[in-house]
Motif scaffolding. Structure first.
Motif, PDB file in Angstrom:
ATOM      1  N   LEU A  16      47.084  41.434  -6.923  1.00 47.65           N
ATOM      2  CA  LEU A  16      48.206  42.872  -6.384  1.00 47.65           C
ATOM      3  C   LEU A  16      49.113  43.139  -6.850  1.00 47.65           C
ATOM      4  CD1 LEU A  16      45.500  43.708  -3.148  1.00 47.65           C
ATOM      5  CD2 LEU A  16      45.388  44.772  -5.683  1.00 47.65           C
ATOM      6  N   GLY A  17      49.972  41.422  -6.602  1.00 47.87           N
ATOM      7  CA  GLY A  17      51.645  41.579  -6.590  1.00 47.87           C
ATOM      8  C   GLY A  17      51.534  41.321  -4.839  1.00 47.87           C
ATOM      9  N   HIS A  18      53.052  40.300  -4.854  1.00 43.82           N
ATOM     10  CA  HIS A  18      53.122  39.779  -3.394  1.00 43.82           C
ATOM     11  C   HIS A  18      51.991  38.092  -3.274  1.00 43.82           C
ATOM     12  CE1 HIS A  18      55.916  43.278  -2.367  1.00 43.82           C
ATOM     13  NE2 HIS A  18      55.145  43.338  -2.702  1.00 43.82           N
ATOM     14  N   GLY A  19      51.404  37.373  -4.360  1.00 40.19           N
ATOM     15  CA  GLY A  19      50.793  36.948  -4.550  1.00 40.19           C
ATOM     16  C   GLY A  19      49.358  37.572  -3.918  1.00 40.19           C
ATOM     17  N   GLU A  20      48.631  38.486  -3.746  1.00 44.03           N
ATOM     18  CA  GLU A  20      47.609  39.242  -3.491  1.00 44.03           C
ATOM     19  C   GLU A  20      47.059  39.554  -4.472  1.00 44.03           C
ATOM     20  OE1 GLU A  20      46.591  38.632  -0.115  1.00 44.03           O
ATOM     21  OE2 GLU A  20      48.219  38.050   0.338  1.00 44.03           O
ATOM     22  N   VAL A  21      45.596  38.654  -4.277  1.00 48.37           N
ATOM     23  CA  VAL A  21      44.720  39.368  -5.697  1.00 48.37           C
ATOM     24  C   VAL A  21      43.299  39.947  -4.683  1.00 48.37           C
ATOM     25  CG1 VAL A  21      42.576  37.919  -7.320  1.00 48.37           C
ATOM     26  CG2 VAL A  21      44.940  37.023  -6.823  1.00 48.37           C
ATOM     27  N   LEU A  22      42.810  41.068  -5.457  1.00 51.24           N
ATOM     28  CA  LEU A  22      41.227  41.391  -5.285  1.00 51.24           C
ATOM     29  C   LEU A  22      40.478  41.502  -5.426  1.00 51.24           C
ATOM     30  CD1 LEU A  22      40.262  44.173  -3.521  1.00 51.24           C
ATOM     31  CD2 LEU A  22      41.018  45.831  -5.106  1.00 51.24           C
ATOM     32  N   SER A  23      39.689  40.509  -5.128  1.00 49.86           N
ATOM     33  CA  SER A  23      38.384  39.849  -5.981  1.00 49.86           C
ATOM     34  C   SER A  23      37.237  40.319  -5.557  1.00 49.86           C
ATOM     35  CB  SER A  23      38.779  38.228  -5.526  1.00 49.86           C
ATOM     36  OG  SER A  23      37.322  37.233  -6.262  1.00 49.86           O
ATOM     37  N   VAL A  48      34.876  38.471  -5.672  1.00 48.84           N
ATOM     38  CA  VAL A  48      33.930  37.100  -4.681  1.00 48.84           C
ATOM     39  C   VAL A  48      34.202  37.827  -3.489  1.00 48.84           C
ATOM     40  CG1 VAL A  48      34.384  34.705  -4.171  1.00 48.84           C
ATOM     41  CG2 VAL A  48      34.755  35.901  -6.559  1.00 48.84           C
ATOM     42  N   MET A  49      35.782  37.865  -2.899  1.00 43.73           N
ATOM     43  CA  MET A  49      35.171  38.249  -1.393  1.00 43.73           C
ATOM     44  C   MET A  49      35.440  39.392  -1.276  1.00 43.73           C
ATOM     45  SD  MET A  49      38.750  38.087   1.043  1.00 43.73           S
ATOM     46  CE  MET A  49      38.749  36.906   0.640  1.00 43.73           C
ATOM     47  N   TYR A  50      34.475  40.575  -2.157  1.00 46.00           N
ATOM     48  CA  TYR A  50      34.607  41.766  -2.146  1.00 46.00           C
ATOM     49  C   TYR A  50      33.635  42.197  -3.185  1.00 46.00           C
ATOM     50  CZ  TYR A  50      38.415  41.930   1.269  1.00 46.00           C
ATOM     51  OH  TYR A  50      39.323  41.600   2.087  1.00 46.00           O
ATOM     52  N   PRO A  51      32.352  41.839  -2.946  1.00 47.10           N
ATOM     53  CA  PRO A  51      31.308  42.056  -3.901  1.00 47.10           C
ATOM     54  C   PRO A  51      30.643  43.235  -4.774  1.00 47.10           C
ATOM     55  CG  PRO A  51      30.576  41.256  -2.179  1.00 47.10           C
ATOM     56  CD  PRO A  51      31.900  41.214  -2.085  1.00 47.10           C
ATOM     57  N   GLU A  52      31.057  44.222  -3.467  1.00 50.59           N
ATOM     58  CA  GLU A  52      30.979  45.676  -3.651  1.00 50.59           C
ATOM     59  C   GLU A  52      32.149  45.951  -4.844  1.00 50.59           C
ATOM     60  OE1 GLU A  52      34.446  45.596  -0.443  1.00 50.59           O
ATOM     61  OE2 GLU A  52      32.255  44.299  -1.217  1.00 50.59           O
ATOM     62  N   LEU A  53      32.630  45.658  -5.702  1.00 51.95           N
ATOM     63  CA  LEU A  53      33.716  46.143  -6.783  1.00 51.95           C
ATOM     64  C   LEU A  53      32.944  45.996  -7.945  1.00 51.95           C
ATOM     65  CD1 LEU A  53      37.040  44.060  -6.421  1.00 51.95           C
ATOM     66  CD2 LEU A  53      36.737  46.296  -6.296  1.00 51.95           C
ATOM     67  N   ASN A  54      31.229  45.147  -7.951  1.00 51.49           N
ATOM     68  CA  ASN A  54      30.764  45.059  -8.786  1.00 51.49           C
ATOM     69  C   ASN A  54      29.868  45.645  -9.134  1.00 51.49           C
ATOM     70  OD1 ASN A  54      31.566  42.104  -9.099  1.00 51.49           O
ATOM     71  ND2 ASN A  54      29.987  41.329  -8.141  1.00 51.49           N
ATOM     72  N   GLU A 101      42.911  47.198   0.839  1.00 49.67           N
ATOM     73  CA  GLU A 101      42.350  48.350   0.839  1.00 49.67           C
ATOM     74  C   GLU A 101      41.868  48.784  -0.562  1.00 49.67           C
ATOM     75  OE1 GLU A 101      42.499  53.497   2.823  1.00 49.67           O
ATOM     76  OE2 GLU A 101      44.301  51.504   3.243  1.00 49.67           O
ATOM     77  N   PHE A 102      41.581  49.298  -0.899  1.00 54.18           N
ATOM     78  CA  PHE A 102      41.371  50.580  -2.309  1.00 54.18           C
ATOM     79  C   PHE A 102      40.174  51.179  -1.970  1.00 54.18           C
ATOM     80  CE2 PHE A 102      38.449  47.523  -2.848  1.00 54.18           C
ATOM     81  CZ  PHE A 102      36.901  47.759  -3.610  1.00 54.18           C
ATOM     82  N   ILE A 103      40.862  52.552  -3.252  1.00 56.60           N
ATOM     83  CA  ILE A 103      40.122  53.661  -3.175  1.00 56.60           C
ATOM     84  C   ILE A 103      39.536  54.357  -4.996  1.00 56.60           C
ATOM     85  CG2 ILE A 103      41.556  55.436  -3.580  1.00 56.60           C
ATOM     86  CD1 ILE A 103      39.333  57.089  -1.122  1.00 56.60           C
ATOM     87  N   THR A 104      37.939  54.398  -4.963  1.00 56.99           N
ATOM     88  CA  THR A 104      37.651  55.653  -5.917  1.00 56.99           C
ATOM     89  C   THR A 104      38.023  57.015  -6.663  1.00 56.99           C
ATOM     90  OG1 THR A 104      34.894  55.638  -5.575  1.00 56.99           O
ATOM     91  CG2 THR A 104      35.854  53.359  -6.385  1.00 56.99           C
TER      92      THR A 104
END
Length: 408
Positions: free
Chosen positions: A105-112, A114-120, A382-385
């Motif tokens: 994401l930037g600023h050292g932050e990652v959307l993963s 592993v933490m947010y399995p709904e991404l799968n 936070e994210f949205i599709t």
């Protein structure tokens, strides 16, 4: 979709974070700035009765395009963003055709995943994320963008028949005041839907019963050089109290219909420490038991301390709207049918929180909640599709059409 995305990206550029420490309505001037922008857009869509009142509530009406009288329905969203993370200078990132894996994401932050399995489950979708420094503002500017896009679509397609559609955009929902000054009678809808949910398919008509608890621990401050047998450190008392709370009944340890106690802020000093809790339970009797439990722990701790150094102030916030919505089952059935006809599987679940709809339901406007397509509200992950947002627009349009068909 292009118009929908452009509208959403424009909306999240407005800083509308609400502030519970301020008594004005709206609590922050940015909400008024945003409301005036939306007012102009509603007028440009040629909606009727566009009104922005002195408290920041914006309403409008898309008039019926059929000759028979059918129930007027409403769609409601809130303009403010949560105080939990900054909503200023939001810099959205668009991830086209997401194929899995971590997103930097930037600023050292990652959307993963592993933490947010709904991404799968979202491979192939277009994601809109933060840049890792602010929240996105999908809660609830996605709902506003979806409602506005649906109204524009209905205006451009008069062959889609509908009754009166009432639009409401509210301030200060995130600090629990969104329905305080809402003019239900003037809104003139028989029922409404908040467009304030999460992933695609969410349909919610029950929410937590909510209370707040302020635990105040009183100490005695003395210069530490001469404190022996004199100083009483209120922070130590507060730590003892928090240790008495159930460790497995917190937000991070509960799901579904499980209630919780949540220590969400504290103000500390040697002389006085204030612990601010929110208490949640889907059952009113369960909430009453939780409040009694906190009072009991205060009593027990004071007995251990040998004097009255701890007090608790309890106040109720909102109630479970289920009892107000269930007598109107047709509202839920229409929403389910609209989703099914849009090839969406309804996912009926309780709201582990509250919406304007909960308060409005008790004010005489039954108001369940439908999805926006967003995830991880209130934080920098936070994210949205885009696909989810488009599906929300389709459901809003279909709800308007089905209501007209049912009552013509």
């Amino acid at each position: 979709m292009t118009t929908l995305i452009a509208r959403f990206l424009r909306y999240v550029s407005f800083d509308t974070q609400s502030d519970h420490t301020l008594a004005t309505c709206p609590s922050t001037p940015g909400q008024t700035v945003f409301a005036k922008q939306l007012q102009q857009e509603l007028m440009s869509l040629n909606l009727d009765d566009v009104k922005l009142d002195g408290n920041g509530y914006l309403t409008a009406r898309l008039p019926s395009n059929i000759s028979t009288t059918v129930p007027a329905i409403g769609f409601i969203a809130h303009m403010d963003t949560a105080p939990d993370a900054s909503g200023k200078d939001v810099n959205p990132q668009i991830i086209n055709n997401y194929q899995g894996g971590d997103i930097s994401l930037g600023h050292g932050e990652v959307l993963s995943p592993v933490m947010y399995p709904e991404l799968n489950q979202l491979h192939g979708d277009t994601l809109i994320t933060t840049d890792g420094s602010t929240l996105l503002g999908g809660d609830n500017k996605a709902g506003i963008a979806e409602i506005m896009t649906a109204m524009a679509y209905l205006q451009a397609n008069p062959d889609i028949k509908h009754g009166d559609i009432c639009i409401g955009f509210t301030p200060d929902e995130e600090i629990g005041r969104g329905a305080d000054l809402f003019d239900v009678e003037g809104f003139n809808a028989q029922w409404a839907y908040t467009v304030d949910g999460g992933p695609v398919g969410e349909l919610e008509f029950e929410n937590f019963n909510a209370s707040a608890a302020t635990v105040i621990c009183h100490g005695v401050n003395v210069h530490p050089g001469s404190a022996k047998d004199k100083m009483v450190n209120s922070m130590g008392i507060a730590a003892k109290f928090q240790a008495m709370m159930p460790a497995d009944e917190t937000p991070e340890c509960t799901a579904g219909y499980e209630g919780f106690y949540h220590l969400n802020s504290m103000q500390t000093s040697v002389a006085k420490t204030t612990l601010s809790y929110i208490i949640r339970d889907f059952d009113s009797a369960g909430l009453a038991q939780r409040k009694a439990f906190m009072q009991q722990k205060v009593t027990e701790l004071n007995a251990v301390l040998g004097c009255e150094r701890v007090e608790v102030i309890l106040s109720d916030s909102y109630n479970n709207m289920r009892e107000m919505v269930e007598p109107h089952t047709h509202i839920i059935e229409l929403a389910k049918q609209a989703m099914i006809e849009c090839d969406i599987q309804p996912d009926i679940k309780p709201i582990r929180g509250g919406t304007d709809g909960a308060r409005l339901s008790f004010m005489g406007l039954p108001c369940p909640n439908i999805f926006t397509g967003g995830y991880n509200f209130h934080g920098i992950h936070e994210f949205i599709t885009v696909e989810g947002m488009e599906k929300s627009v389709r459901v809003i349009v279909r709800l308007a059409e089905l209501t007209a068909k049912k009552y013509q």
